[in-house]
Enzyme design. Structure first.
Site, mmCIF file in Angstrom:
data_model
loop_
_atom_site.group_PDB
_atom_site.id
_atom_site.type_symbol
_atom_site.label_atom_id
_atom_site.label_comp_id
_atom_site.label_asym_id
_atom_site.label_seq_id
_atom_site.Cartn_x
_atom_site.Cartn_y
_atom_site.Cartn_z
ATOM 1 N N THR A 220 0.843 -1.196 0.000
ATOM 2 C CA THR A 220 0.000 0.000 0.000
ATOM 3 C C THR A 220 0.879 1.247 0.000
ATOM 4 O OG1 THR A 220 -1.617 -1.165 1.340
ATOM 5 C CG2 THR A 220 -1.727 1.238 1.384
ATOM 6 N N ARG A 248 -14.466 -7.225 -0.453
ATOM 7 C CA ARG A 248 -13.511 -7.190 0.664
ATOM 8 C C ARG A 248 -12.962 -5.759 0.825
ATOM 9 N NH1 ARG A 248 -7.788 -5.690 1.238
ATOM 10 N NH2 ARG A 248 -6.924 -6.921 2.937
ATOM 11 N N VAL A 249 -12.930 -5.306 2.057
ATOM 12 C CA VAL A 249 -12.336 -4.011 2.379
ATOM 13 C C VAL A 249 -11.161 -4.267 3.311
ATOM 14 C CG1 VAL A 249 -12.701 -1.803 3.551
ATOM 15 C CG2 VAL A 249 -14.492 -2.749 2.072
ATOM 16 N N ASP A 251 -7.548 -2.565 5.426
ATOM 17 C CA ASP A 251 -7.324 -1.615 6.515
ATOM 18 C C ASP A 251 -7.277 -0.167 6.063
ATOM 19 O OD1 ASP A 251 -4.951 -2.389 5.131
ATOM 20 O OD2 ASP A 251 -3.749 -1.376 6.658
ATOM 21 N N THR A 271 0.983 -0.828 5.964
ATOM 22 C CA THR A 271 0.973 -1.571 4.711
ATOM 23 C C THR A 271 1.099 -3.053 5.055
ATOM 24 O OG1 THR A 271 2.084 -1.898 2.583
ATOM 25 C CG2 THR A 271 3.467 -1.263 4.436
ATOM 26 N N GLY A 272 0.803 -3.888 4.077
ATOM 27 C CA GLY A 272 0.818 -5.329 4.339
ATOM 28 C C GLY A 272 -0.597 -5.874 4.290
ATOM 29 N N GLY A 274 -4.058 -6.222 5.244
ATOM 30 C CA GLY A 274 -4.885 -5.288 5.979
ATOM 31 C C GLY A 274 -5.677 -5.895 7.115
HETATM 32 N N1 GLY Z 1 -3.024 -2.991 3.266
HETATM 33 C C1 GLY Z 1 -3.906 -2.976 2.185
HETATM 34 C C2 GLY Z 1 -4.910 -4.029 2.190
HETATM 35 O O1 GLY Z 1 -4.742 -5.044 2.837
HETATM 36 O O2 GLY Z 1 -5.892 -3.874 1.509
#
Ligand code: GLY
Length: 357
Positions: A220, A248-249, A251, A271-272, A274
């Site tokens: 991200t 899907r949403v 973080d 990042t990573g 979420g």
């Molecule tokens: N860090 C972004 C996501 O998992 O969507």
């Protein structure tokens, strides 16, 4: 308080041209990505105006101590580009949100970045859906969008949510409709490269697959900053996990998970994967750690250590960059390869963050 009007699209493109990010041909064509546009490639990944190819410097050389004046930090190999653009915006009289927004816009428009904006990898149905957030620390003003389709500048739509509505988060079709009403132009976000990777992924599926196998990690774009005059902010934008379930949403649009800012304490961006940041309310926890006086790296480490204790078998990445209100910068990551761009005292660099020990 009245704000200066937000720059229109042409002014923004003119800014990117002046900053050397886009070719002047863009202005003639009125399209950020006209066929054959000459992007500036020097020191960048071929075909990309934002991704630095220079090797990162060791974390021990990163300028992390307190400093007067603006401080910007942003995730991954495009972090330095975000910082450079942001620093120019601040030097030109823009505010901190302008700086983070316009820095991230450049990544959102870069088709070579497969995890953000245009060129982002799609969900399992082949649809590119974007999540983004922006937050101002002095008054906790926040805007966010989730599952936004057809509009690459997701962080700018998030900012419109913050400034033109009394809501914090718009999702899906509602976010898209709002964006178009604000004047954003719809465009196809799925590139040929993204479609090819989606088709390859689909061809690898078997009837026995389910949805719990670990997927890819995720890069991200997240930025944090101080303006040197008491303001702190964060901004985040992503296309989310590749081939995620439609709807899907992650973080990134969740306040306190993908980002958080409080001018009295500092700002953080994640990042990573979420889902892991959501479970921990990770960025809020980091900012609260800094409010309690922790160094930013230590504040991030404590959150990641807690994750490791509770979920020791999680195989993926979770990484966070943070800035404390006094200008100290910090970061940590569960896994190797996390890099951040840092700008302070007029200089920008890319640094490799050691994994959690
Ligand atoms: N860090 C972004 C996501 O998992 O969507």
């Amino acid at each position: 308080m009245d704000r200066a009007p937000l720059p229109d699209r042409r002014s923004f493109l003119a800014f990117l041209v002046a900053a050397g990010i886009l070719s002047p041909a863009v202005l003639a064509g009125e399209d950020p990505l006209p066929a054959g546009a000459a992007w500036q490639d020097e020191g960048r990944r071929p075909g990309s105006p934002t991704v630095w190819t220079a090797a990162p410097r060791p974390w021990s050389e990163a300028p992390l101590g307190p400093a007067p004046g603006p401080v910007l930090a942003a995730t991954w190999n495009w972090g330095p580009t975000v910082c450079e653009i942001g620093a120019r915006v601040l030097a030109g009289g823009g505010d901190l949100l302008d700086a983070l927004e316009q820095g991230i816009n450049a990544v959102e428009l870069d088709p070579a970045v497969s995890t953000v904006g245009l060129g982002g990898l799609p969900d399992e149905d082949g649809r590119v859906t974007l999540d983004a957030m922006i937050m101002r620390g002095s008054d906790l003003a926040t805007g966010a969008v989730a599952a936004l389709e057809d509009v690459p500048l997701a962080v700018s739509v998030a900012r419109r949510v913050m400034e033109r509505t009394r809501h914090v988060l718009l999702v899906g079709q509602g976010a898209r409709t709002f964006a178009l009403r604000c004047g954003f132009h719809p465009r196809e976000l799925l590139t040929d490269a993204g479609r090819a990777r989606w088709l390859a992924w689909r061809s690898s599926l078997s009837p026995r697959d389910n949805w719990v196998a670990p997927g890819e990690d995720h890069d991200t774009v997240g930025a944090v900053g101080l303006d040197g005059k008491g303001e702190a902010a964060c901004a985040v934008s992503t296309s989310g996990l590749a081939f995620k379930i439609h709807g899907r949403v992650g973080d990134s649009p969740i306040v306190g998970a993908g980002g958080y800012a409080d001018a009295a304490a500092g700002a953080a961006a994640a990042t990573g994967v979420g889902e892991e940041a959501i479970r921990l309310a990770a960025c809020h926890a980091v900012v609260e750690g800094m409010r309690a006086g922790l160094d930013p790296t230590e504040a991030v480490r404590r959150v990641l250590l807690r994750h490791r204790r509770v979920r020791p078998s999680f195989p993926g990445q979770l990484a966070i960059v943070a800035v404390r209100a006094d200008g100290r910068v910090g970061a940590s990551a569960l896994r190797p390869r996390f890099v951040v761009g840092i700008h302070r005292s007029g200089r920008t660099g890319l640094y490799e963050v050691p994994p959690l020990s």
